[in-house]
Motif scaffolding. Structure first.
Motif, PDB file in Angstrom:
ATOM      1  N   GLN A  33      57.721 -28.915  27.766  1.00 16.04           N
ATOM      2  CA  GLN A  33      58.283 -28.513  29.051  1.00 16.04           C
ATOM      3  C   GLN A  33      57.406 -28.923  30.235  1.00 16.04           C
ATOM      4  O   GLN A  33      57.917 -29.458  31.221  1.00 16.04           O
ATOM      5  CB  GLN A  33      58.516 -27.012  29.086  1.00 16.04           C
ATOM      6  N   GLU A  34      56.104 -28.710  30.171  1.00 11.20           N
ATOM      7  CA  GLU A  34      55.217 -29.080  31.279  1.00 11.20           C
ATOM      8  C   GLU A  34      55.186 -30.590  31.471  1.00 11.20           C
ATOM      9  O   GLU A  34      55.213 -31.090  32.601  1.00 11.20           O
ATOM     10  CB  GLU A  34      53.799 -28.544  31.044  1.00 11.20           C
ATOM     11  N   TYR A  35      55.172 -31.342  30.359  1.00  9.87           N
ATOM     12  CA  TYR A  35      55.188 -32.804  30.456  1.00  9.87           C
ATOM     13  C   TYR A  35      56.506 -33.297  31.054  1.00  9.87           C
ATOM     14  O   TYR A  35      56.536 -34.261  31.811  1.00  9.87           O
ATOM     15  CB  TYR A  35      54.965 -33.442  29.085  1.00  9.87           C
ATOM     16  N   ARG A  36      57.595 -32.619  30.689  1.00 11.53           N
ATOM     17  CA  ARG A  36      58.913 -32.978  31.221  1.00 11.53           C
ATOM     18  C   ARG A  36      58.937 -32.747  32.742  1.00 11.53           C
ATOM     19  O   ARG A  36      59.443 -33.569  33.494  1.00 11.53           O
ATOM     20  CB  ARG A  36      59.990 -32.140  30.518  1.00 11.53           C
ATOM     21  N   TYR A  37      58.361 -31.636  33.177  1.00 16.23           N
ATOM     22  CA  TYR A  37      58.284 -31.331  34.609  1.00 16.23           C
ATOM     23  C   TYR A  37      57.466 -32.401  35.334  1.00 16.23           C
ATOM     24  O   TYR A  37      57.858 -32.880  36.395  1.00 16.23           O
ATOM     25  CB  TYR A  37      57.664 -29.949  34.797  1.00 16.23           C
ATOM     26  N   GLN A  38      56.329 -32.785  34.765  1.00 16.90           N
ATOM     27  CA  GLN A  38      55.481 -33.814  35.370  1.00 16.90           C
ATOM     28  C   GLN A  38      56.204 -35.159  35.423  1.00 16.90           C
ATOM     29  O   GLN A  38      56.111 -35.888  36.422  1.00 16.90           O
ATOM     30  CB  GLN A  38      54.167 -33.944  34.608  1.00 16.90           C
ATOM     31  N   ALA A  39      56.914 -35.485  34.338  1.00 20.10           N
ATOM     32  CA  ALA A  39      57.658 -36.748  34.306  1.00 20.10           C
ATOM     33  C   ALA A  39      58.733 -36.751  35.385  1.00 20.10           C
ATOM     34  O   ALA A  39      58.923 -37.753  36.084  1.00 20.10           O
ATOM     35  CB  ALA A  39      58.280 -36.962  32.927  1.00 20.10           C
ATOM     36  N   ALA A  40      59.443 -35.634  35.540  1.00 20.67           N
ATOM     37  CA  ALA A  40      60.482 -35.547  36.565  1.00 20.67           C
ATOM     38  C   ALA A  40      59.878 -35.740  37.954  1.00 20.67           C
ATOM     39  O   ALA A  40      60.463 -36.415  38.806  1.00 20.67           O
ATOM     40  CB  ALA A  40      61.211 -34.210  36.476  1.00 20.67           C
ATOM     41  N   SER A  41      58.697 -35.188  38.171  1.00 23.06           N
ATOM     42  CA  SER A  41      58.023 -35.350  39.455  1.00 23.06           C
ATOM     43  C   SER A  41      57.649 -36.814  39.700  1.00 23.06           C
ATOM     44  O   SER A  41      57.853 -37.336  40.804  1.00 23.06           O
ATOM     45  CB  SER A  41      56.774 -34.471  39.500  1.00 23.06           C
ATOM     46  N   ARG A  42      57.123 -37.490  38.667  1.00 22.47           N
ATOM     47  CA  ARG A  42      56.778 -38.911  38.796  1.00 22.47           C
ATOM     48  C   ARG A  42      58.029 -39.746  39.089  1.00 22.47           C
ATOM     49  O   ARG A  42      58.015 -40.638  39.940  1.00 22.47           O
ATOM     50  CB  ARG A  42      56.108 -39.431  37.518  1.00 22.47           C
ATOM     51  N   ILE A  43      59.102 -39.444  38.395  1.00 26.28           N
ATOM     52  CA  ILE A  43      60.346 -40.189  38.577  1.00 26.28           C
ATOM     53  C   ILE A  43      60.880 -39.972  39.985  1.00 26.28           C
ATOM     54  O   ILE A  43      61.308 -40.915  40.661  1.00 26.28           O
ATOM     55  CB  ILE A  43      61.381 -39.780  37.519  1.00 26.28           C
ATOM     56  N   ARG A  44      60.839 -38.733  40.455  1.00 24.88           N
ATOM     57  CA  ARG A  44      61.280 -38.427  41.814  1.00 24.88           C
ATOM     58  C   ARG A  44      60.475 -39.231  42.835  1.00 24.88           C
ATOM     59  O   ARG A  44      61.033 -39.788  43.783  1.00 24.88           O
ATOM     60  CB  ARG A  44      61.128 -36.929  42.069  1.00 24.88           C
ATOM     61  N   ASN A  45      59.164 -39.325  42.624  1.00 26.97           N
ATOM     62  CA  ASN A  45      58.316 -40.119  43.524  1.00 26.97           C
ATOM     63  C   ASN A  45      58.687 -41.594  43.473  1.00 26.97           C
ATOM     64  O   ASN A  45      58.701 -42.269  44.511  1.00 26.97           O
ATOM     65  CB  ASN A  45      56.837 -39.934  43.182  1.00 26.97           C
ATOM     66  N   LYS A  46      58.981 -42.100  42.287  1.00 28.11           N
ATOM     67  CA  LYS A  46      59.389 -43.504  42.178  1.00 28.11           C
ATOM     68  C   LYS A  46      60.687 -43.755  42.934  1.00 28.11           C
ATOM     69  O   LYS A  46      60.842 -44.777  43.608  1.00 28.11           O
ATOM     70  CB  LYS A  46      59.575 -43.904  40.708  1.00 28.11           C
ATOM     71  N   ILE A  47      61.622 -42.819  42.825  1.00 28.13           N
ATOM     72  CA  ILE A  47      62.902 -42.964  43.523  1.00 28.13           C
ATOM     73  C   ILE A  47      62.685 -42.959  45.027  1.00 28.13           C
ATOM     74  O   ILE A  47      63.230 -43.794  45.751  1.00 28.13           O
ATOM     75  CB  ILE A  47      63.878 -41.841  43.102  1.00 28.13           C
ATOM     76  N   GLU A  48      61.876 -42.010  45.499  1.00 23.41           N
ATOM     77  CA  GLU A  48      61.679 -41.858  46.942  1.00 23.41           C
ATOM     78  C   GLU A  48      60.796 -42.947  47.538  1.00 23.41           C
ATOM     79  O   GLU A  48      60.967 -43.304  48.704  1.00 23.41           O
ATOM     80  CB  GLU A  48      61.073 -40.483  47.235  1.00 23.41           C
ATOM     81  N   ASP A  49      59.869 -43.478  46.766  1.00 23.14           N
ATOM     82  CA  ASP A  49      58.920 -44.462  47.301  1.00 23.14           C
ATOM     83  C   ASP A  49      59.277 -45.890  46.886  1.00 23.14           C
ATOM     84  O   ASP A  49      59.802 -46.659  47.671  1.00 23.14           O
ATOM     85  CB  ASP A  49      57.495 -44.125  46.858  1.00 23.14           C
ATOM     86  N   GLU A  50      58.990 -46.217  45.632  1.00 24.89           N
ATOM     87  CA  GLU A  50      59.155 -47.603  45.185  1.00 24.89           C
ATOM     88  C   GLU A  50      60.601 -48.075  45.237  1.00 24.89           C
ATOM     89  O   GLU A  50      60.887 -49.166  45.722  1.00 24.89           O
ATOM     90  CB  GLU A  50      58.601 -47.802  43.766  1.00 24.89           C
ATOM     91  N   LEU A  51      61.519 -47.256  44.744  1.00 27.00           N
ATOM     92  CA  LEU A  51      62.915 -47.682  44.722  1.00 27.00           C
ATOM     93  C   LEU A  51      63.460 -47.859  46.140  1.00 27.00           C
ATOM     94  O   LEU A  51      64.201 -48.795  46.418  1.00 27.00           O
ATOM     95  CB  LEU A  51      63.778 -46.700  43.932  1.00 27.00           C
ATOM     96  N   THR A  52      63.042 -46.985  47.038  1.00 25.27           N
ATOM     97  CA  THR A  52      63.463 -47.111  48.437  1.00 25.27           C
ATOM     98  C   THR A  52      62.987 -48.435  49.020  1.00 25.27           C
ATOM     99  O   THR A  52      63.749 -49.131  49.704  1.00 25.27           O
ATOM    100  CB  THR A  52      62.921 -45.929  49.266  1.00 25.27           C
ATOM    101  N   GLN A  53      61.745 -48.795  48.734  1.00 24.74           N
ATOM    102  CA  GLN A  53      61.220 -50.077  49.217  1.00 24.74           C
ATOM    103  C   GLN A  53      61.985 -51.245  48.600  1.00 24.74           C
ATOM    104  O   GLN A  53      62.299 -52.221  49.288  1.00 24.74           O
ATOM    105  CB  GLN A  53      59.739 -50.210  48.894  1.00 24.74           C
ATOM    106  N   ASP A  54      62.267 -51.154  47.309  1.00 26.69           N
ATOM    107  CA  ASP A  54      63.015 -52.222  46.643  1.00 26.69           C
ATOM    108  C   ASP A  54      64.388 -52.409  47.282  1.00 26.69           C
ATOM    109  O   ASP A  54      64.833 -53.537  47.514  1.00 26.69           O
ATOM    110  CB  ASP A  54      63.176 -51.925  45.151  1.00 26.69           C
TER     111      ASP A  54
END
Length: 85
Positions: A33-54
């Protein structure tokens, strides 16, 4: 879990999620569960940062590819929205 060469995935590239992130999101294991929460946070950051730039780069330099991306992302999005825990 084998290497890419062992799995025959030498030409395969990831899109948004790593293999481990896919495993974590698909897991119902309470110990993860904690790893899943961390992964979701990383994915959210990728969506908001890297994917937005792409998207911005595609919009300016290759709108056809941006259209293709939107078609893939949006084609099954209608009526969904559940299970985004």
């Amino acid at each position: 879990m084998g290497t890419q060469a062992e799995d025959g995935d030498m030409g395969r590239r990831r899109a948004l999620l790593t293999d481990r992130e896919r495993e974590l999101l698909a897991s119902d294991d309470e110990d993860e569960q904690e790893y899943r929460y961390q992964a979701a946070s990383r994915i959210r950051n990728k969506i908001e940062d890297e994917l937005t730039q792409d998207v911005e780069i595609l919009e300016e330099h290759h709108p056809t590819l941006l259209r293709e991306l939107r078609e893939v992302v949006c084609k099954d999005a209608e009526g969904e929205g559940e299970g985004d825990g």
